[in-house]
Scaffold this motif. Structure first.
Motif, PDB file in Angstrom:
ATOM      1  N   ALA A   1      -2.821  21.387   5.567  1.00 53.80           N
ATOM      2  CA  ALA A   1      -4.268  21.250   5.724  1.00 53.80           C
ATOM      3  C   ALA A   1      -4.714  19.802   5.820  1.00 53.80           C
ATOM      4  N   SER A   2      -3.853  18.866   5.451  1.00 51.89           N
ATOM      5  CA  SER A   2      -4.232  17.461   5.423  1.00 51.89           C
ATOM      6  C   SER A   2      -4.388  16.903   6.831  1.00 51.89           C
ATOM      7  N   ILE A   3      -5.249  15.879   6.931  1.00 50.35           N
ATOM      8  CA  ILE A   3      -5.414  15.203   8.226  1.00 50.35           C
ATOM      9  C   ILE A   3      -4.145  14.457   8.615  1.00 50.35           C
ATOM     10  N   TYR A   4      -3.235  14.234   7.639  1.00 48.60           N
ATOM     11  CA  TYR A   4      -1.994  13.523   7.916  1.00 48.60           C
ATOM     12  C   TYR A   4      -0.853  14.466   8.275  1.00 48.60           C
ATOM     13  N   ALA A   5      -1.114  15.775   8.297  1.00 46.10           N
ATOM     14  CA  ALA A   5      -0.048  16.749   8.487  1.00 46.10           C
ATOM     15  C   ALA A   5       0.648  16.592   9.838  1.00 46.10           C
ATOM     16  N   GLU A   6      -0.089  16.215  10.865  1.00 43.12           N
ATOM     17  CA  GLU A   6       0.483  16.125  12.209  1.00 43.12           C
ATOM     18  C   GLU A   6       0.676  14.682  12.677  1.00 43.12           C
ATOM     19  N   GLY A   7       0.279  13.720  11.863  1.00 41.11           N
ATOM     20  CA  GLY A   7       0.320  12.331  12.296  1.00 41.11           C
ATOM     21  C   GLY A   7       1.637  11.648  11.999  1.00 41.11           C
ATOM     22  N   PRO A   8       1.693  10.344  12.269  1.00 38.43           N
ATOM     23  CA  PRO A   8       2.902   9.579  11.965  1.00 38.43           C
ATOM     24  C   PRO A   8       3.229   9.606  10.475  1.00 38.43           C
ATOM     25  N   ARG A   9       4.488   9.389  10.173  1.00 32.57           N
ATOM     26  CA  ARG A   9       4.951   9.490   8.789  1.00 32.57           C
ATOM     27  C   ARG A   9       4.638   8.247   7.971  1.00 32.57           C
ATOM     28  N   TYR A  10       4.872   7.061   8.538  1.00 27.79           N
ATOM     29  CA  TYR A  10       4.780   5.824   7.755  1.00 27.79           C
ATOM     30  C   TYR A  10       3.499   5.051   8.055  1.00 27.79           C
ATOM     31  N   CYS A  11       2.958   4.473   7.008  1.00 27.24           N
ATOM     32  CA  CYS A  11       1.712   3.726   7.105  1.00 27.24           C
ATOM     33  C   CYS A  11       1.835   2.463   6.262  1.00 27.24           C
ATOM     34  N   VAL A  12       1.117   1.436   6.674  1.00 31.65           N
ATOM     35  CA  VAL A  12       1.005   0.207   5.885  1.00 31.65           C
ATOM     36  C   VAL A  12      -0.460   0.043   5.510  1.00 31.65           C
ATOM     37  N   ALA A  13      -0.710  -0.254   4.243  1.00 24.75           N
ATOM     38  CA  ALA A  13      -2.081  -0.459   3.766  1.00 24.75           C
ATOM     39  C   ALA A  13      -2.222  -1.869   3.221  1.00 24.75           C
ATOM     40  N   LEU A  14      -3.271  -2.559   3.648  1.00 24.06           N
ATOM     41  CA  LEU A  14      -3.598  -3.895   3.142  1.00 24.06           C
ATOM     42  C   LEU A  14      -4.846  -3.798   2.278  1.00 24.06           C
ATOM     43  N   HIS A  15      -4.898  -4.617   1.252  1.00 25.02           N
ATOM     44  CA  HIS A  15      -6.110  -4.741   0.444  1.00 25.02           C
ATOM     45  C   HIS A  15      -6.567  -6.193   0.529  1.00 25.02           C
ATOM     46  N   LEU A  16      -7.768  -6.373   1.069  1.00 19.82           N
ATOM     47  CA  LEU A  16      -8.287  -7.707   1.357  1.00 19.82           C
ATOM     48  C   LEU A  16      -9.483  -8.025   0.473  1.00 19.82           C
ATOM     49  N   LEU A  17      -9.667  -9.327   0.228  1.00 16.92           N
ATOM     50  CA  LEU A  17     -10.796  -9.811  -0.573  1.00 16.92           C
ATOM     51  C   LEU A  17     -11.452 -10.979   0.140  1.00 16.92           C
ATOM     52  N   SER A  18     -12.769 -10.925   0.223  1.00 13.65           N
ATOM     53  CA  SER A  18     -13.536 -12.088   0.658  1.00 13.65           C
ATOM     54  C   SER A  18     -14.142 -12.722  -0.579  1.00 13.65           C
ATOM     55  N   VAL A  19     -13.638 -13.884  -0.940  1.00 17.28           N
ATOM     56  CA  VAL A  19     -14.158 -14.578  -2.116  1.00 17.28           C
ATOM     57  C   VAL A  19     -15.565 -15.081  -1.836  1.00 17.28           C
ATOM     58  N   SER A  20     -15.793 -15.604  -0.635  1.00 14.19           N
ATOM     59  CA  SER A  20     -17.091 -16.187  -0.302  1.00 14.19           C
ATOM     60  C   SER A  20     -18.198 -15.139  -0.223  1.00 14.19           C
ATOM     61  N   LYS A  21     -17.841 -13.902   0.198  1.00 14.51           N
ATOM     62  CA  LYS A  21     -18.869 -12.863   0.342  1.00 14.51           C
ATOM     63  C   LYS A  21     -18.782 -11.802  -0.750  1.00 14.51           C
ATOM     64  N   ASN A  22     -17.747 -11.902  -1.585  1.00 10.94           N
ATOM     65  CA  ASN A  22     -17.598 -11.006  -2.734  1.00 10.94           C
ATOM     66  C   ASN A  22     -17.561  -9.530  -2.316  1.00 10.94           C
ATOM     67  N   TRP A  23     -16.651  -9.223  -1.345  1.00  7.13           N
ATOM     68  CA  TRP A  23     -16.438  -7.817  -1.023  1.00  7.13           C
ATOM     69  C   TRP A  23     -14.971  -7.584  -0.675  1.00  7.13           C
ATOM     70  N   ARG A  24     -14.610  -6.323  -0.709  1.00  9.32           N
ATOM     71  CA  ARG A  24     -13.209  -5.928  -0.513  1.00  9.32           C
ATOM     72  C   ARG A  24     -13.096  -4.927   0.624  1.00  9.32           C
ATOM     73  N   LEU A  25     -11.868  -4.792   1.141  1.00  5.92           N
ATOM     74  CA  LEU A  25     -11.626  -3.886   2.260  1.00  5.92           C
ATOM     75  C   LEU A  25     -10.185  -3.400   2.210  1.00  5.92           C
ATOM     76  N   ARG A  26      -9.990  -2.131   2.568  1.00  7.87           N
ATOM     77  CA  ARG A  26      -8.643  -1.592   2.753  1.00  7.87           C
ATOM     78  C   ARG A  26      -8.422  -1.374   4.249  1.00  7.87           C
ATOM     79  N   VAL A  27      -7.283  -1.851   4.756  1.00  6.80           N
ATOM     80  CA  VAL A  27      -6.923  -1.693   6.167  1.00  6.80           C
ATOM     81  C   VAL A  27      -5.643  -0.873   6.236  1.00  6.80           C
ATOM     82  N   LYS A  28      -5.645   0.169   7.058  1.00  8.90           N
ATOM     83  CA  LYS A  28      -4.453   0.993   7.219  1.00  8.90           C
ATOM     84  C   LYS A  28      -4.004   0.962   8.680  1.00  8.90           C
ATOM     85  N   VAL A  29      -2.684   0.938   8.860  1.00 11.25           N
ATOM     86  CA  VAL A  29      -2.102   1.009  10.195  1.00 11.25           C
ATOM     87  C   VAL A  29      -0.873   1.909  10.115  1.00 11.25           C
ATOM     88  N   PHE A  30      -0.775   2.856  11.063  1.00  9.91           N
ATOM     89  CA  PHE A  30       0.355   3.782  11.078  1.00  9.91           C
ATOM     90  C   PHE A  30       1.422   3.280  12.044  1.00  9.91           C
TER      91      PHE A  30
END
Length: 203
Positions: A73-102
């Motif tokens: 049932a997952s959205i990942y059931a038919e997609g690629p197997r391996y993924c890389v996730a980054l966790h980023l921080l902007s010190v100047s703007k004080n916000w965070r972001l997660r970036v994923k690439v399969f």
């Protein structure tokens, strides 16, 4: 927190445009997914675009979504197997972001290295290579970092056996460390439960 996301989301969409395959807001965080072909360029934009200014890379980790295929049932059931996730921080703007690439190829998972964008990616990418077998193209020194250089396999993959493939031990006759097939026989251990008559003051 939602105010920050209300500012960050349009800034991401304006800076990256169609390079964003998906954008999810959940639990006070934004996660974007980009294609492997756009990954390096998108990361450079995330760092250099004045409206974003993600100067700092906090983490890089690998993910193995193979077990999601069992659920179906997952959205990942038919997609690629391996993924890389980054966790980023902007010190100047004080916000965070997660970036994923399969990784497009399950048999040989490859994505670009972002070590040239954030120097902190160096050891994180080596760890993801060591544990998941994800190859970071363009990395200057991609080799194992946690397991031994002669280690076989990638222990964080979902299909890696719990007991491993080989074991190493010191051989006193050869006076060196040797590798041999695993000799541990898998077994299930059921804990023995002992109940005392008056345990915890119960009668």
């Amino acid at each position: 927190m939602d105010y920050k996301l209300d500012v960050l989301q349009p800034a991401l969409e304006a800076a990256l445009g169609p390079r964003i395959r998906s954008l999810v807001r959940d639990r006070g965080e934004i996660t974007i997914t980009v294609k492997a072909a756009d990954y390096l360029e998108a990361c450079t934009q995330l760092r250099d675009h004045p409206a974003l200014s993600f100067e700092q890379l906090m983490d890089v980790c690998g993910l193995d979504y193979s077990a999601y295929r069992d659920g179906g049932a997952s959205i990942y059931a038919e997609g690629p197997r391996y993924c890389v996730a980054l966790h980023l921080l902007s010190v100047s703007k004080n916000w965070r972001l997660r970036v994923k690439v399969f990784c497009p190829d399950d048999d040989l998972p490859i994505v670009a290295s972002v070590n040239g964008v954030w120097a902190a990616a160096n050891w994180f990418e080596r760890e993801a290579f060591d544990l998941f077998g994800i190859v970071f193209e363009g990395h200057d020194d991609l080799r194992r970092i946690l397991t031994d250089y002669g280690f076989i396999g990638h222990p964080f993959r979902k299909d890696f056996p719990v007991s491993g493939h080989v074991e190493m031990r010191y051989d006193p006759e050869q006076k060196r460390v040797i590798y041999q097939p695993v000799t541990i026989e898998p077994r299930e251990i059921t804990p023995r439960i002992i109940r005392e008559d008056h345990y915890g003051g119960l009668h």
